[in-house]
Every structure is written in structure tokens, then in C-alpha cells.
Design a protein around this motif. Sequence first.
Motif, PDB file in Angstrom:
ATOM      1  N   GLU A   1      13.742 -15.055  41.359  1.00 31.85           N
ATOM      2  CA  GLU A   1      14.686 -15.321  40.268  1.00 31.85           C
ATOM      3  C   GLU A   1      14.221 -16.507  39.431  1.00 31.85           C
ATOM      4  OE1 GLU A   1      18.872 -14.823  38.612  1.00 31.85           O
ATOM      5  OE2 GLU A   1      17.094 -13.641  39.069  1.00 31.85           O
ATOM      6  N   GLY A   2      13.776 -17.575  40.098  1.00 35.26           N
ATOM      7  CA  GLY A   2      13.321 -18.752  39.367  1.00 35.26           C
ATOM      8  C   GLY A   2      12.116 -18.455  38.501  1.00 35.26           C
ATOM      9  N   GLN A   3      11.151 -17.716  39.027  1.00 37.76           N
ATOM     10  CA  GLN A   3       9.967 -17.354  38.246  1.00 37.76           C
ATOM     11  C   GLN A   3      10.328 -16.460  37.071  1.00 37.76           C
ATOM     12  OE1 GLN A   3       7.815 -15.556  41.478  1.00 37.76           O
ATOM     13  NE2 GLN A   3       6.572 -17.384  41.885  1.00 37.76           N
ATOM     14  N   PHE A   4      11.216 -15.523  37.310  1.00 33.72           N
ATOM     15  CA  PHE A   4      11.619 -14.576  36.267  1.00 33.72           C
ATOM     16  C   PHE A   4      12.289 -15.309  35.108  1.00 33.72           C
ATOM     17  CE2 PHE A   4      14.141 -11.089  34.462  1.00 33.72           C
ATOM     18  CZ  PHE A   4      13.247 -10.026  34.488  1.00 33.72           C
ATOM     19  N   LEU A   5      13.250 -16.193  35.434  1.00 31.84           N
ATOM     20  CA  LEU A   5      13.964 -16.926  34.386  1.00 31.84           C
ATOM     21  C   LEU A   5      13.042 -17.891  33.658  1.00 31.84           C
ATOM     22  CD1 LEU A   5      17.364 -17.712  36.165  1.00 31.84           C
ATOM     23  CD2 LEU A   5      16.863 -15.892  34.534  1.00 31.84           C
ATOM     24  N   THR A   6      12.159 -18.546  34.406  1.00 39.25           N
ATOM     25  CA  THR A   6      11.253 -19.512  33.783  1.00 39.25           C
ATOM     26  C   THR A   6      10.331 -18.828  32.784  1.00 39.25           C
ATOM     27  OG1 THR A   6      11.306 -20.983  35.702  1.00 39.25           O
ATOM     28  CG2 THR A   6       9.424 -21.190  34.219  1.00 39.25           C
ATOM     29  N   GLU A   7       9.736 -17.712  33.187  1.00 43.82           N
ATOM     30  CA  GLU A   7       8.824 -17.032  32.265  1.00 43.82           C
ATOM     31  C   GLU A   7       9.572 -16.455  31.074  1.00 43.82           C
ATOM     32  OE1 GLU A   7       5.161 -13.815  32.341  1.00 43.82           O
ATOM     33  OE2 GLU A   7       5.712 -14.924  34.163  1.00 43.82           O
ATOM     34  N   LEU A   8      10.789 -16.006  31.291  1.00 47.31           N
ATOM     35  CA  LEU A   8      11.612 -15.520  30.176  1.00 47.31           C
ATOM     36  C   LEU A   8      11.804 -16.620  29.129  1.00 47.31           C
ATOM     37  CD1 LEU A   8      13.583 -13.502  28.804  1.00 47.31           C
ATOM     38  CD2 LEU A   8      15.380 -14.440  30.304  1.00 47.31           C
ATOM     39  N   VAL A   9      12.138 -17.822  29.577  1.00 48.42           N
ATOM     40  CA  VAL A   9      12.334 -18.943  28.657  1.00 48.42           C
ATOM     41  C   VAL A   9      11.023 -19.312  27.971  1.00 48.42           C
ATOM     42  CG1 VAL A   9      12.909 -21.404  28.531  1.00 48.42           C
ATOM     43  CG2 VAL A   9      14.348 -19.849  29.862  1.00 48.42           C
ATOM     44  N   GLU A  10       9.949 -19.379  28.749  1.00 50.12           N
ATOM     45  CA  GLU A  10       8.662 -19.786  28.179  1.00 50.12           C
ATOM     46  C   GLU A  10       8.172 -18.818  27.109  1.00 50.12           C
ATOM     47  OE1 GLU A  10       6.258 -20.075  31.664  1.00 50.12           O
ATOM     48  OE2 GLU A  10       6.780 -22.173  32.037  1.00 50.12           O
ATOM     49  N   ARG A  11       8.440 -17.538  27.296  1.00 54.09           N
ATOM     50  CA  ARG A  11       7.921 -16.532  26.372  1.00 54.09           C
ATOM     51  C   ARG A  11       8.814 -16.295  25.171  1.00 54.09           C
ATOM     52  NH1 ARG A  11       6.202 -11.514  30.127  1.00 54.09           N
ATOM     53  NH2 ARG A  11       6.073 -10.552  28.063  1.00 54.09           N
ATOM     54  N   THR A  12      10.086 -16.657  25.266  1.00 54.33           N
ATOM     55  CA  THR A  12      11.007 -16.354  24.167  1.00 54.33           C
ATOM     56  C   THR A  12      11.707 -17.577  23.590  1.00 54.33           C
ATOM     57  OG1 THR A  12      12.927 -16.003  25.610  1.00 54.33           O
ATOM     58  CG2 THR A  12      11.490 -14.096  25.204  1.00 54.33           C
ATOM     59  N   GLY A  13      11.761 -18.685  24.353  1.00 53.00           N
ATOM     60  CA  GLY A  13      12.533 -19.838  23.912  1.00 53.00           C
ATOM     61  C   GLY A  13      14.032 -19.642  24.034  1.00 53.00           C
ATOM     62  N   VAL A  14      14.477 -18.542  24.680  1.00 51.77           N
ATOM     63  CA  VAL A  14      15.909 -18.299  24.827  1.00 51.77           C
ATOM     64  C   VAL A  14      16.526 -19.371  25.719  1.00 51.77           C
ATOM     65  CG1 VAL A  14      15.838 -16.839  26.908  1.00 51.77           C
ATOM     66  CG2 VAL A  14      17.565 -16.416  25.150  1.00 51.77           C
ATOM     67  N   ARG A  15      17.790 -19.637  25.511  1.00 46.61           N
ATOM     68  CA  ARG A  15      18.507 -20.607  26.336  1.00 46.61           C
ATOM     69  C   ARG A  15      19.153 -19.908  27.523  1.00 46.61           C
ATOM     70  NH1 ARG A  15      21.031 -24.330  21.387  1.00 46.61           N
ATOM     71  NH2 ARG A  15      19.008 -24.716  20.440  1.00 46.61           N
ATOM     72  N   LEU A  16      19.527 -20.697  28.500  1.00 42.96           N
ATOM     73  CA  LEU A  16      20.100 -20.158  29.731  1.00 42.96           C
ATOM     74  C   LEU A  16      21.558 -20.560  29.875  1.00 42.96           C
ATOM     75  CD1 LEU A  16      17.229 -20.862  32.289  1.00 42.96           C
ATOM     76  CD2 LEU A  16      17.739 -18.693  31.127  1.00 42.96           C
ATOM     77  N   LEU A  17      22.359 -19.603  30.315  1.00 37.37           N
ATOM     78  CA  LEU A  17      23.726 -19.855  30.755  1.00 37.37           C
ATOM     79  C   LEU A  17      23.682 -19.641  32.270  1.00 37.37           C
ATOM     80  CD1 LEU A  17      26.923 -17.953  29.460  1.00 37.37           C
ATOM     81  CD2 LEU A  17      26.725 -19.193  31.594  1.00 37.37           C
TER      82      LEU A  17
ATOM     83  N   ASP B   1      15.786 -25.546  41.287  1.00 36.14           N
ATOM     84  CA  ASP B   1      14.551 -26.335  41.268  1.00 36.14           C
ATOM     85  C   ASP B   1      13.476 -25.683  40.410  1.00 36.14           C
ATOM     86  OD1 ASP B   1      15.448 -28.397  42.886  1.00 36.14           O
ATOM     87  OD2 ASP B   1      14.780 -27.434  44.746  1.00 36.14           O
ATOM     88  N   ALA B   2      13.520 -24.360  40.289  1.00 39.32           N
ATOM     89  CA  ALA B   2      12.427 -23.636  39.638  1.00 39.32           C
ATOM     90  C   ALA B   2      12.620 -23.441  38.143  1.00 39.32           C
ATOM     91  CB  ALA B   2      12.242 -22.273  40.309  1.00 39.32           C
ATOM     92  N   ILE B   3      13.863 -23.357  37.688  1.00 36.88           N
ATOM     93  CA  ILE B   3      14.092 -22.963  36.291  1.00 36.88           C
ATOM     94  C   ILE B   3      14.009 -24.171  35.360  1.00 36.88           C
ATOM     95  CG2 ILE B   3      15.501 -20.988  36.934  1.00 36.88           C
ATOM     96  CD1 ILE B   3      17.979 -22.588  36.308  1.00 36.88           C
ATOM     97  N   PRO B   4      13.719 -23.942  34.071  1.00 35.84           N
ATOM     98  CA  PRO B   4      13.647 -25.032  33.093  1.00 35.84           C
ATOM     99  C   PRO B   4      15.046 -25.462  32.642  1.00 35.84           C
ATOM    100  CG  PRO B   4      13.140 -22.956  32.026  1.00 35.84           C
ATOM    101  CD  PRO B   4      13.327 -22.636  33.489  1.00 35.84           C
TER     102      PRO B   4
ATOM    103  N   ASP C   1      14.193 -33.124  31.724  1.00 37.64           N
ATOM    104  CA  ASP C   1      12.772 -32.887  31.954  1.00 37.64           C
ATOM    105  C   ASP C   1      12.270 -33.850  33.015  1.00 37.64           C
ATOM    106  OD1 ASP C   1      12.419 -30.866  30.117  1.00 37.64           O
ATOM    107  OD2 ASP C   1      12.057 -32.256  28.469  1.00 37.64           O
ATOM    108  N   SER C   2      11.917 -33.323  34.155  1.00 42.76           N
ATOM    109  CA  SER C   2      11.377 -34.180  35.187  1.00 42.76           C
ATOM    110  C   SER C   2       9.981 -34.630  34.780  1.00 42.76           C
ATOM    111  CB  SER C   2      11.337 -33.425  36.515  1.00 42.76           C
ATOM    112  OG  SER C   2      10.589 -32.249  36.374  1.00 42.76           O
ATOM    113  N   PRO C   3       9.467 -35.755  35.329  1.00 37.74           N
ATOM    114  CA  PRO C   3       8.169 -36.264  34.917  1.00 37.74           C
ATOM    115  C   PRO C   3       7.085 -35.202  35.027  1.00 37.74           C
ATOM    116  CG  PRO C   3       9.292 -37.836  36.336  1.00 37.74           C
ATOM    117  CD  PRO C   3      10.117 -36.588  36.341  1.00 37.74           C
ATOM    118  N   GLY C   4       6.277 -35.128  33.973  1.00 39.61           N
ATOM    119  CA  GLY C   4       5.168 -34.192  33.968  1.00 39.61           C
ATOM    120  C   GLY C   4       5.561 -32.758  33.684  1.00 39.61           C
ATOM    121  N   ARG C   5       6.848 -32.517  33.413  1.00 36.28           N
ATOM    122  CA  ARG C   5       7.296 -31.148  33.140  1.00 36.28           C
ATOM    123  C   ARG C   5       7.650 -31.045  31.665  1.00 36.28           C
ATOM    124  NH1 ARG C   5      10.060 -27.151  36.552  1.00 36.28           N
ATOM    125  NH2 ARG C   5      11.171 -25.682  35.238  1.00 36.28           N
TER     126      ARG C   5
END
Length: 439
Positions: free
Chosen positions: A156-172, A194-197, A280-284
Motif C-alpha cells: 500500500e505504501g509503495q502504491f500510494l507513493t508512486e501514485l503521488v510521484e507520478r501524478t502530483g495528486v494529493r492524499l486523503l 512511514d512509507a507514504i509522502p 518532509d523528513s531530512p533528506g526526503r
Amino acid sequence: MNTMAHLGVGIGWRPEIADAVERLPGLDWVEVVAENICPGHLPASLLRLRERGVRVVPHGVSLGIGGAERPDAGKLAALGERALALGAPLVTEHIAFVRASSPALEAGHLLPVRRTRDALDVLCENVRIAQDALPVPLALENIAALVSWPGEELTEGQFLTELVERTGVRLLIDVANLHTNRVNRGEDPFAVLDAIPLEALAYVHVAGGVERDGVWHDTHAHPVPAVVLDVLAELRERVAPAGVLLERDDDFPAEAELAAELAAIRGVVGPVGPVGPAADSPGRPSAVVRAAAPDAAPRTPAGPRERARVGQEQGALLAALVAGAEVPEGFDRERVRVQARALAAKRAGVVAKLAPELPGILGGQAAYREAFLGYAHSRPMTAGYRRDALDFAEHLLIRDLPADPAARRRLTAWWQDRVGARPPRRIVRWARALAGRAA
């Protein structure tokens, strides 16, 4: 990513609690189901709230942006119209599919997208189509599920993260859904957080549910339990959300209980405001920076073959859930049966709300429910709940039901008044009944 709109602490606006919502102390904003309002005829309660400066955000439930088909232009236009009519800073929908085209079926419910590369490619392209059509930013919600797809390629974390990275969509992020998936699918809610932006976080949902026989039912009809507030607290440890909202859709409690639940939420999250640098955690780097990074490998838009594969998978699951088809290989058959029963019960409940005359005509809730579930067993929904109510009434009339002539006359009048047509003649009813038995 631009600073999120400050929302504060709010509640889902529903007609049944409209007066109570207006009286709730310290209310910052409300969310309204987009499909339940008409832009030219907004409820007076919503207009009064807006005049007080309470923000209103439309929340869609029928777009099915995770489905194999491209988003419906009409549904996108309707969602945009509601955002403009309400002066909303954003609109929200769900990472889910709700229908299939082959065969043509409607779930009447949010179903989980399979976390594969094909499904993600389709979802990302659908999100970009929606973003281009909508007049305000879009945020997408993680959903709760009873069933797990076999052979998933991403967490789930990988799926949501890549979705945001590729589209810039926001998360609810719905923390109640994270807890639901912990119980039903064995997914760690804290690992997801921990995984999602979280810099892409638009706002947060909080809701109640209940556990029965080892299955968590995300009812939105029970008080928010401590375990859900614990997930909210974990999210708050990581980020200060711009908004938090309490959802309640049924079995509405007294006004004082709603106020107490909002106070409990405030006690967990403290002051809420625009997402700041702490997200944004350091380095992220931010999601937008990651999406634009030159070393990010671009992916080809979803092609016909990908959409066909996703559509075939979704159609097979939906047919098992609502049309009595064989459960696809790899699924937990008992969980699919539980989900199928839940969908049928929800369908009966929604139709009864849209057509409250039907239980009365049929002799009460128990008789109505028995008749509707019998109809639903052989008649999957194909065109939404309102059409379903009419089809159910016609289904009964074709079979010369109800048995009581007076009740049958009332049902005939109800059906005819809504479809603007004469009821089917007796010979037509016989033919349809024979065709139904043959099928």
C-alpha cells in the motif's frame, strides 16, 4: 508542493444531522457527498454554513477512478461544478473501482484496486485525465476492504507513493480505513504512514466501525474507537494535518455525542493547519521534486492491453461479488462471500432510503428485505441505485407480487408515477417471468 488549504476540524454534513452540524461549537469545515447535492439548489443549511465562513468540500463516491475505463467526462464535469458552486479549495475521491464494463455491472460500493504495475499505470493515467478536467486540486482517499487481491506487486505504501510521484495528486488518508485493513488484510497502518509522502496530505478522515467474527466493518455508524484514535495519534506524530474530519453516515447519535467525538479528535491532533516543513523528513524531497527528478524513469501511459487486463480482473471479481459468478482463483472464498452479503445488504438499505415507500407497500422492513435480497440474488445492479429501485418494483409486478391486490395496486401506482409509463401487460409479465426462469 504548494501549502495545503487550512481546513481545521470538521464533520461530514448529512441532511439527517444538518441542524446539529450548524450548532456544533468551533466547527471549521464540512464535507458533503458530491452526488447528493445539486449545484443550482444547494441545501439551505450548507448556504448558511458558507455564509458563516465554514468551508465546504465535495467528496465524490461514484467516479471509480481506479477502474479500467477512462473517467467519465460527465461525472468529472459534475464534480467540478459542485466544487465551483461550493467555492471549495479542492475535491476528493477514492482509489477504487465501482463498476465493470464487461459484463456491465455496478458494485454500489468502493472496491480495492489490485496493487500491480498494470493497475497503477491505469490509475495514474486516469488521475491525470481527472486533474486536467477539474477546476481545483484533486485528493484521493485510501479505502477499506474485506478482500485481498492475490499476486500483488506493491505494498500500500509503495502504491500510494508512486501514485503521488507520478501524478502530483494529493492524499486523503482515512485512518479508520488503515485500521480496517490491519484487521481484514493484515496490513500494518504504521508501515503505511512511514512509507507514504505525508507532504502530499490534503486532510484526514476519522470514522467508527465494529468487529464481528474477526472482520472489521467500516460502518460509519458507530463511535470512533480508541484503536482508530491511536492511528490518528501516530499520524499526528509524523505530520500536522491541514484538516481532520469526522465521518458519520448512519445511526446518528445525539448532538452532544457528535460534539464529544469532535472534542476527542481535537485532543489527539491539537491545532491543525497548513502542512509545514516538518512533513518532509531530512533528506526526503517533496513529492513534486521527486516527480520531476531527472533520474525518475518515466512510464508509458496505460495502453489498451493494460486496460483490458485490468478490466478483465476487475470484472471477474465484481461478477463473483454481485452476480453469483465463480470466485476468481487465489481469492479467499469465504471473504468474497462475506463481501457479497455485505454488498447485497447495503444495496437493500440504500434502495430503501431512496424509495422509503417500498417497505411500507411490502408490509414492513423484514418483508421488504426478504423480497429485495431474493431479487438481488439474480439481478445485479447495472445502472445505479435509483434505477435499481424501479427495476425491483417492476421485478415484483412481473411476478404478480405483492400477493395482496391492494398492495400491488399501490406498487403499480408508485412504479408508474416514476417511470411515466403504463405497467407491463399481463402477457408481457408472463413472458418476462418465463425468460427470467430460463436464465
